[in-house]
Design a protein around this motif. Sequence first.
Motif, mmCIF file in Angstrom:
data_model
loop_
_atom_site.group_PDB
_atom_site.id
_atom_site.type_symbol
_atom_site.label_atom_id
_atom_site.label_comp_id
_atom_site.label_asym_id
_atom_site.label_seq_id
_atom_site.Cartn_x
_atom_site.Cartn_y
_atom_site.Cartn_z
ATOM 1 N N ASN A 164 35.850 55.005 40.303
ATOM 2 C CA ASN A 164 34.654 54.362 39.758
ATOM 3 C C ASN A 164 35.112 53.468 38.609
ATOM 4 O O ASN A 164 35.244 53.917 37.461
ATOM 5 C CB ASN A 164 33.673 55.395 39.190
ATOM 6 N N ALA A 165 35.331 52.182 38.887
ATOM 7 C CA ALA A 165 35.878 51.283 37.867
ATOM 8 C C ALA A 165 35.018 51.247 36.607
ATOM 9 O O ALA A 165 35.544 51.192 35.491
ATOM 10 C CB ALA A 165 36.025 49.877 38.452
ATOM 11 N N HIS A 166 33.695 51.296 36.764
ATOM 12 C CA HIS A 166 32.811 51.175 35.591
ATOM 13 C C HIS A 166 32.937 52.361 34.630
ATOM 14 O O HIS A 166 32.573 52.254 33.468
ATOM 15 C CB HIS A 166 31.348 50.985 36.024
ATOM 16 N N LEU A 185 37.811 42.797 38.804
ATOM 17 C CA LEU A 185 38.955 43.562 38.307
ATOM 18 C C LEU A 185 40.211 42.701 38.313
ATOM 19 O O LEU A 185 40.381 41.832 39.172
ATOM 20 C CB LEU A 185 39.186 44.801 39.172
ATOM 21 N N THR A 186 41.096 42.981 37.358
ATOM 22 C CA THR A 186 42.404 42.313 37.334
ATOM 23 C C THR A 186 43.308 42.958 38.387
ATOM 24 O O THR A 186 43.019 44.048 38.903
ATOM 25 C CB THR A 186 43.073 42.481 35.966
ATOM 26 N N GLU A 187 44.428 42.298 38.661
ATOM 27 C CA GLU A 187 45.379 42.854 39.630
ATOM 28 C C GLU A 187 45.882 44.216 39.152
ATOM 29 O O GLU A 187 46.013 45.155 39.951
ATOM 30 C CB GLU A 187 46.551 41.889 39.831
ATOM 31 N N GLU A 188 46.150 44.349 37.855
ATOM 32 C CA GLU A 188 46.649 45.634 37.354
ATOM 33 C C GLU A 188 45.581 46.726 37.517
ATOM 34 O O GLU A 188 45.904 47.857 37.895
ATOM 35 C CB GLU A 188 47.061 45.510 35.874
ATOM 36 N N TRP A 306 40.322 45.153 46.436
ATOM 37 C CA TRP A 306 41.764 45.219 46.676
ATOM 38 C C TRP A 306 42.268 44.050 47.521
ATOM 39 O O TRP A 306 43.408 43.629 47.393
ATOM 40 C CB TRP A 306 42.121 46.552 47.349
ATOM 41 N N HIS A 307 41.418 43.539 48.409
ATOM 42 C CA HIS A 307 41.820 42.423 49.284
ATOM 43 C C HIS A 307 42.136 41.157 48.482
ATOM 44 O O HIS A 307 42.789 40.259 48.997
ATOM 45 C CB HIS A 307 40.716 42.150 50.302
ATOM 46 N N ASN A 308 41.651 41.091 47.240
ATOM 47 C CA ASN A 308 41.952 39.900 46.421
ATOM 48 C C ASN A 308 43.436 39.810 46.093
ATOM 49 O O ASN A 308 43.938 38.725 45.782
ATOM 50 C CB ASN A 308 41.164 39.936 45.106
#
Length: 667
Positions: A164-166, A185-188, A306-308
């Motif tokens: 849960n990123a938030h 979200l950033t890549e990291e 994640w596909h980004n």
Amino acid sequence: MSAVEEQPVTDRNRNFPTEGLENAEFDPTNPTENPTMGELISRRFSRRGFLKGSLATTAIAATVSPLALLKADEALAQEGSAFSFEEAIAGVDADHHVAPGYYADILMRWGDPVTNDAPEFDPTAQTAAAQAGQFGYNNDYVGYVPLDGSSEHGLLLVNHEYTNAHLMFPGIVEIADEEVNQKPLTEEQVNIEIMAHGGSVIEIEKVDGKWQRVAGSPYNRRITGETEMDITGPVAGHDRLKTSQDDTGRRVLGTLNNCAGGTTPWGTYLMAEENFHGYFAGDLPEGHKEAANYERLGAPGGWYEWHNFHDRFDVSKEPNEMNRFGWVVEVDPMDASSTPKKRTALGRFKHEGAESIVAPDGRVVFYSGDDERFDYVYKFVTSGTYNADDRAANMDLLDDGTLYVARFDEDGSMEWLPVVFGEGPLTEENGFESQADVLIETRRAADLLGATPMDRPEDIQPNETNGRVYVMLTNNTNREEPNAANPRVDNAFGHIVEIHEADGDFAATSGTWEILLQCGDPSIAEVGATFSSATTENGWFGMPDNAAVDSDGRLWVSTDGNSPAGTGRTDGLWAVDTEGAARGTSKLFYRVPVGAEMCGPLPTPDLTTFFVAVQHPGDGGDDWEGHGRPSYYEDLSTRWPDFRDDMPVRPAVVAITKQGGGKIGSA
Ligand code: FEO
Ligand code: CA
Ligand code: CA
């Protein structure tokens, strides 16, 4: 509250992509018109209800008052109970609560070091490298493998289902003009999410009565969304599993959305891949041959970003990658360098779990629900037999056997239908060229076989002591049409089905079934709950999800979806009687903080410890007084378990023990 006012949490206050992820807000994808379980239940219940009601009325009129009968019934149910403990109080607040006389100690929290080189958790300086060695997010399945037969020293096995990123990352939620937004979200951060998935193997021991991780243990291991694993069984090497990263179709990176799982009789750890479709995004190339396969799975789900950064999660670039998920993964926890194996013989669907039991002839039986509205109940029976004297001889049992799907019939009987290429409709005429095709598209095969669509099959637990099997059906809020064939319009609270395998043989291909419980508030007649009259206002629950049958044959049920505005209580762990006069009596043993669901539960063999997993605490659109509000890193509805301003809420595994020692749930 009335039944009419009940609202599923999913329909309210949804702010973040992964908030309330498991409430199945996605549309069901079963296109068949096989009669639903609810329709069959209602047909059976309406007949039984009439009979029982007629007899009861006669008895009451002839002898005693209804109140006296009720009291006698309560006393009888209490008397026959397999449990003896003072019940916890249902409710909602920021903390967890266990029954009086017990300890509930935090054992492992998100971010705690698992591997021996992992750093301490620092929420403001998270990295993917650190997370790869630390306890992952959203603990779900909990297993325990005793070392030297001990209930005080062993390996803890924990799935990390999703993130849960938030709740995890500072600074990603913006609120302006009453609009709530989550920044990309950033890549990291994406890579931290990938590392926070998978599982943990941790050596633990009891020291001075309290469980702790054994630092420096050679068993301590993290499995992540990038751990290399083998694909084994009938689908290994199939063209439909080949990608630009792996032209063998036998080697895959990672395991995702590991919900419940299992521990085999030979002490390996099973991780069930459930909502794997959520990690994939993009559009399949026009006319691609996997289109129908993915549509039946509601895929791609596009819940994550994640596909980004990773092409394999973009189906327009890697259309076969998703066929490499949706399996049951076997891990040997005794060897931290072992390669996990995706065991394709058990089929590909949204596996909730994979609990097992040895049948009388030595074959091993694995039960697995496909958790989606109107999907199915499965079991897998190995071809080979379990060898208790030679662990190595069991290590590939899961590559060869028969997968079955359940058809529950109106007369209370049931059939286990073989999901086998060449049998019945599973032929080339219907687009299957091999058993590999049947397994890759298990759902479509089961549709053709006429399996019974269920109300979201979650955990399934066999009980060796009575030869029965308990199926948690969490809810099905898509059942909206008032229907004479369905006693519960909109099955918001779920139920538990009890299977009696023929002759008590878990490998049998037929059996009978009945309802153990219809869940929900029994004081609201419209809900149609069937808890015994000895069940108190704390003792009832909705939304059964996970379960355990302990070594005394007692059933414990944990829930996912109770809420302040829905049922006026958090999720928790309930003790449920299955035998004699007390059958259908439920008692609250432990409850979670606001926003969380209850996973695990797992008793040690001697029943002196229960491990439970508190998943996604602080998530969801209600604070603990029931007010709708977003809960996110900077403004959480709870900061359990640390309650420190500089620490976010953290999913954690809790060890429950009895004060003064002794068997849990008994006097
Ligand atoms: Fe991950 Fe079906 O619960
Ligand atoms: Ca579950
Ligand atoms: Ca769940």
